[in-house]
Scaffold this motif. Structure first.
Motif, PDB file in Angstrom:
ATOM      1  N   PRO A 177       0.911  -1.149   0.073  1.00 14.59           N
ATOM      2  CA  PRO A 177      -0.130  -0.059   0.061  1.00 14.59           C
ATOM      3  C   PRO A 177       0.812   1.221   0.089  1.00 14.59           C
ATOM      4  O   PRO A 177       1.848   1.209   0.960  1.00 14.59           O
ATOM      5  CB  PRO A 177      -0.700   0.083   1.218  1.00 14.59           C
ATOM      6  CG  PRO A 177      -0.063  -0.834   2.152  1.00 14.59           C
ATOM      7  CD  PRO A 177       0.972  -1.835   1.296  1.00 14.59           C
TER       8      PRO A 177
ATOM      9  N   MET B 139       1.026   5.778  -0.860  1.00 13.72           N
ATOM     10  CA  MET B 139       0.166   7.061  -1.304  1.00 13.72           C
ATOM     11  C   MET B 139       0.780   7.616  -2.585  1.00 13.72           C
ATOM     12  O   MET B 139       0.761   8.694  -2.972  1.00 13.72           O
ATOM     13  CB  MET B 139       0.107   8.313   0.004  1.00 13.72           C
ATOM     14  CG  MET B 139      -0.549   7.767   1.096  1.00 13.72           C
ATOM     15  SD  MET B 139      -1.261   8.799   2.008  1.00 13.72           S
ATOM     16  CE  MET B 139       0.119   9.699   2.588  1.00 13.72           C
TER      17      MET B 139
ATOM     18  N   HIS C 108       9.438   6.322  -4.591  1.00 19.10           N
ATOM     19  CA  HIS C 108      10.691   6.630  -4.987  1.00 19.10           C
ATOM     20  C   HIS C 108      11.397   5.227  -4.582  1.00 19.10           C
ATOM     21  O   HIS C 108      10.649   4.258  -4.284  1.00 19.10           O
ATOM     22  CB  HIS C 108      11.138   7.525  -3.732  1.00 19.10           C
ATOM     23  CG  HIS C 108      10.355   7.632  -2.447  1.00 19.10           C
ATOM     24  ND1 HIS C 108      10.690   6.235  -1.579  1.00 19.10           N
ATOM     25  CD2 HIS C 108       9.581   8.130  -1.698  1.00 19.10           C
ATOM     26  CE1 HIS C 108      10.047   6.231  -0.502  1.00 19.10           C
ATOM     27  NE2 HIS C 108       9.251   7.425  -0.493  1.00 19.10           N
TER      28      HIS C 108
ATOM     29  N   HIS D 215       9.806   2.729  -1.786  1.00 19.51           N
ATOM     30  CA  HIS D 215       8.649   2.129  -2.060  1.00 19.51           C
ATOM     31  C   HIS D 215       9.060   0.818  -2.972  1.00 19.51           C
ATOM     32  O   HIS D 215       8.585  -0.301  -2.884  1.00 19.51           O
ATOM     33  CB  HIS D 215       7.722   2.856  -3.075  1.00 19.51           C
ATOM     34  CG  HIS D 215       7.026   4.081  -2.328  1.00 19.51           C
ATOM     35  ND1 HIS D 215       7.357   5.388  -2.663  1.00 19.51           N
ATOM     36  CD2 HIS D 215       6.205   4.354  -1.325  1.00 19.51           C
ATOM     37  CE1 HIS D 215       6.553   6.061  -2.129  1.00 19.51           C
ATOM     38  NE2 HIS D 215       5.977   5.536  -1.104  1.00 19.51           N
TER      39      HIS D 215
ATOM     40  N   MET E 294       5.506  -3.428   4.569  1.00 25.33           N
ATOM     41  CA  MET E 294       5.502  -1.845   4.935  1.00 25.33           C
ATOM     42  C   MET E 294       6.899  -1.398   5.698  1.00 25.33           C
ATOM     43  O   MET E 294       7.810  -2.299   6.082  1.00 25.33           O
ATOM     44  CB  MET E 294       4.384  -1.779   6.418  1.00 25.33           C
ATOM     45  CG  MET E 294       3.077  -2.122   6.057  1.00 25.33           C
ATOM     46  SD  MET E 294       1.953  -1.927   7.238  1.00 25.33           S
ATOM     47  CE  MET E 294       1.984  -0.126   7.278  1.00 25.33           C
ATOM     48  N   GLY E 295       7.144  -0.280   5.579  1.00 30.32           N
ATOM     49  CA  GLY E 295       8.595   0.280   5.803  1.00 30.32           C
ATOM     50  C   GLY E 295       8.706   0.688   7.259  1.00 30.32           C
ATOM     51  O   GLY E 295       8.120   1.150   8.018  1.00 30.32           O
TER      52      GLY E 295
ATOM     53  N   ASP F 223       8.489   4.063   8.898  1.00 33.92           N
ATOM     54  CA  ASP F 223       7.441   4.756   9.873  1.00 33.92           C
ATOM     55  C   ASP F 223       6.945   3.393  10.665  1.00 33.92           C
ATOM     56  O   ASP F 223       6.028   2.761  10.675  1.00 33.92           O
ATOM     57  CB  ASP F 223       6.267   4.935   8.831  1.00 33.92           C
ATOM     58  CG  ASP F 223       6.553   5.801   7.420  1.00 33.92           C
ATOM     59  OD1 ASP F 223       6.430   6.895   7.823  1.00 33.92           O
ATOM     60  OD2 ASP F 223       6.719   5.361   6.490  1.00 33.92           O
TER      61      ASP F 223
ATOM     62  N   LYS G  17      13.302  -2.520   5.451  1.00 33.33           N
ATOM     63  CA  LYS G  17      14.362  -1.857   6.122  1.00 33.33           C
ATOM     64  C   LYS G  17      14.285  -0.095   5.168  1.00 33.33           C
ATOM     65  O   LYS G  17      13.630  -0.195   4.202  1.00 33.33           O
ATOM     66  CB  LYS G  17      15.709  -2.160   5.481  1.00 33.33           C
ATOM     67  CG  LYS G  17      16.291  -3.457   6.177  1.00 33.33           C
ATOM     68  CD  LYS G  17      17.120  -3.077   7.448  1.00 33.33           C
ATOM     69  CE  LYS G  17      17.368  -4.012   8.220  1.00 33.33           C
ATOM     70  NZ  LYS G  17      16.309  -4.238   9.449  1.00 33.33           N
TER      71      LYS G  17
ATOM     72  N   ILE H 246      15.052   2.907   3.279  1.00 32.15           N
ATOM     73  CA  ILE H 246      16.305   3.209   2.218  1.00 32.15           C
ATOM     74  C   ILE H 246      16.438   4.863   2.370  1.00 32.15           C
ATOM     75  O   ILE H 246      15.448   5.719   2.528  1.00 32.15           O
ATOM     76  CB  ILE H 246      15.463   2.940   0.908  1.00 32.15           C
ATOM     77  CG1 ILE H 246      15.054   1.430   0.658  1.00 32.15           C
ATOM     78  CG2 ILE H 246      16.505   3.150  -0.349  1.00 32.15           C
ATOM     79  CD1 ILE H 246      16.118   0.286   1.207  1.00 32.15           C
TER      80      ILE H 246
ATOM     81  N   LEU I 112      14.451   8.262   2.332  1.00 31.97           N
ATOM     82  CA  LEU I 112      13.615   8.632   1.118  1.00 31.97           C
ATOM     83  C   LEU I 112      12.221   8.905   1.822  1.00 31.97           C
ATOM     84  O   LEU I 112      11.674   8.291   2.347  1.00 31.97           O
ATOM     85  CB  LEU I 112      13.595   7.804  -0.015  1.00 31.97           C
ATOM     86  CG  LEU I 112      14.968   7.474  -0.670  1.00 31.97           C
ATOM     87  CD1 LEU I 112      15.168   6.514  -1.690  1.00 31.97           C
ATOM     88  CD2 LEU I 112      15.715   8.830  -1.031  1.00 31.97           C
TER      89      LEU I 112
END
Ligand code: AMP
Length: 270
Positions: free
Chosen positions: A24, A26, A30, A33, A142-143, A146, A169, A171, A179
Motif C-alpha cells: 500500500p 500514497m 521513490h 517504495h 511496510m517500511g 514509519d 528496511k 532506504i 527517502l
C-alpha cells in the motif's frame, strides 16, 4: 501490468490467486517504495501495489492538498518493475457503503506521531483495515521508516485478518536522508540540512551506546539541532523498537524524530 480502477476490476483480477503480496502506498514513488515492491515480487506469487492518498489520515486539509501526486511517473516505475497489479481506487471504492469502523487507540498508543497528529493513525488503521479486506493479501509490505505506523497496523490488521505484515528496511539517499515523498516538497537547501540532521543522528546514536545519561544527552541534542538547523522538533526520543516504550537503554531501542523544516514535516528513526 494490469491497472485496476475500481473494486469490480480488482475482484476479477485477484480471483483465484493465492500468496498475494500487497504494497500500500500514497504514490509519488521513490526507491523506498521500490524496495518494498521488490521484496514482495520475491516473496509472493502476485504483487499488487495500491496508490491512494487517503484523506482520512490527514489531520490538516492543506497538507492533504499539498501532498505530492505523480501518477504518470509512478505507473512508469511500476511497469518497469513488472508489478502484476496496480490498484487506483477512488474514495468511494474505499469508503462508500461500507460500515463505519471504530478505531480506538489506547492511552499508551498516544505517543510520538499519535500525540502530535490527532486522528492520523485512526485514519491509517481505518484505511488499512478496509484495503486488507478488499485485497485479502497473504503479506503486506511496510517500511520501518514509519515504525509506529507499522506496529499499529500490524496489531490491528493481524488481529482481524490472516495477512502478515512484513518489515522492510529504511532506504536512504547518499546524504543519509530517508527517502520520502515529502522530500519532493523541499528545496535544495532544506534537503541538504535534512541530510545533515540524519547524519548527525546516526553518529549520535553510535556514541550513545557507551553512555549512561541518555535522557540528558538526548535533551541536549534536541536543543542543538533546533538551534543549528532552525527546525521545529515535535519529538526526539529513545524508545524500545517492539513496544515503543520510553527507555534509557540502548539495547533494542531507536531514536525517533519528527520535525518541521520549511513547513514540511519529516519523520525518521535511527
Ligand atoms: P507512503 O507512500 O509514504 O504512505 O509509504 C508507503 C510505504 O512505503 C509505507 O509502508 C512506508 O513505510 C514505506 N516507505 C516510505 N519511505 C520509505 C523508505 N525510505 N524506506 C523504506 N520504506 C519506505
Amino acid at each position: 501490468m494490469k491497472i485496476l480502477l475500481n473494486n469490480i476490476d480488482l475482484n476479477e483480477a485477484l480471483f483465484d490467486n493465492s500468496n498475494i503480496g500487497f504494497v500500500p502506498t500514497m504514490g509519488s514513488l521513490h526507491d523506498g517504495h521500490v524496495s518494498l515492491i521488490k521484496k514482495s515480487l520475491k516473496l509472493s506469487n502476485k504483487t499488487i501495489v495500491s496508490i491512494f492518498v487517503n484523506p482520512k489520515q490527514f489531520n490538516n486539509k492543506e497538507d492533504y492538498k499539498k501532498y505530492p501526486r505523480n501518477i504518470k511517473k509512478d505507473l512508469k516505475i511500476l511497469e518497469k518493475l513488472k508489478v502484476d497489479f496496480v490498484y487506483l481506487p477512488k474514495i468511494k471504492d474505499i469508503y462508500k457503503g461500507k460500515n463505519k469502523i471504530k478505531i480506538k487507540l489506547n492511552k499508551q498508543d498516544k505517543i510520538l506521531c499519535a500525540k502530535h497528529r490527532k486522528g492520523h493513525f485512526e485514519g491509517v488503521i481505518d484505511v488499512m483495515t478496509r484495503l486488507t479486506k478488499i485485497v485479502n493479501p497473504s503479506k503486506i509490505f511496510m517500511g520501518e521508516k514509519d515504525l509506529q505506523q507499522l506496529l499499529l497496523v500490524k496489531r490491528f490488521v493481524e488481529k482481524d485478518f490472516k495477512s502478515k505484515i512484513i518489515y522492510c528496511k529504511t532506504i536512504r539517499d547518499r546524504n543519509k536522508l530517508a527517502l520520502s515523498s515529502r522530500n519532493m516538497l523541499l528545496n535544495k537547501n532544506s534537503l541538504n540540512k535534512a541530510g545533515k540532521i540524519a547524519k548527525s543522528l546516526i553518529i549520535f546514536k553510535k556514541k550513545l551506546s557507551n553512555n549512561k545519561n541518555l535522557k540528558d544527552l538526548i535533551f541536549i541534542k534536541k536543543n542543538e539541532l533546533k538551534k543549528k538547523y532552525d527546525i521545529k522538533i515535535d519529538y526526539l526520543e529513545l524508545r524500545n523498537t517492539e513496544n515503543l516504550k520510553l527507555t534509557n537503554k540502548i539495547k533494542n531501542a531507536k531514536i525517533f524524530i519528527a520535525y518541521y523544516i520549511n513547513k514540511v514535516r519529516l519523520i525518521d528513526n535511527f
